[in-house]
Design a protein around this motif. Structure first.
Motif: not given
Length: 92
Positions: A1-28
């Motif tokens: 089973m996946e560690n809680v810390t690993d799960y939180k890191y994975k979710k945080a990384k996905e969220r940061v990538e989504c925010i980064k994608g939004f900023y790129t979208h806004a700039m374009v």
């Protein structure tokens, strides 16, 4: 089973990538709409720039709402709750 810390890191990384994608979208969006506005200004008196700006702007708004976790229609954790509900109710 996946560690809680690993799960939180994975979710945080996905969220940061989504925010980064939004900023790129806004700039374009800003660059393309600016170019289209200039073309509209030099070619015709009809204000057609409004249509692509509004259409794409609605999509950009939706992307921003997703990126920053603002979903007034389904709630912040709706998907996770629904998954848990289906898992608890279904018999396998």
């Amino acid at each position: 089973m996946e560690n809680v810390t690993d799960y939180k890191y994975k979710k945080a990384k996905e969220r940061v990538e989504c925010i980064k994608g939004f900023y790129t979208h806004a700039m374009v969006y800003a660059i393309v709409i600016s170019v289209l506005a200039y073309l509209n200004y030099v070619t015709t008196g009809f204000l057609w720039i409004v249509f692509p700006a509004l259409g794409w702007g609605i999509g950009l708004l939706g992307h921003g709402m997703q990126a920053f976790g603002y979903m007034p229609f389904l709630g912040k954790d709706w998907e996770e709750r629904k998954i848990r509900e289906i898992m608890n109710n279904d018999e396998y």
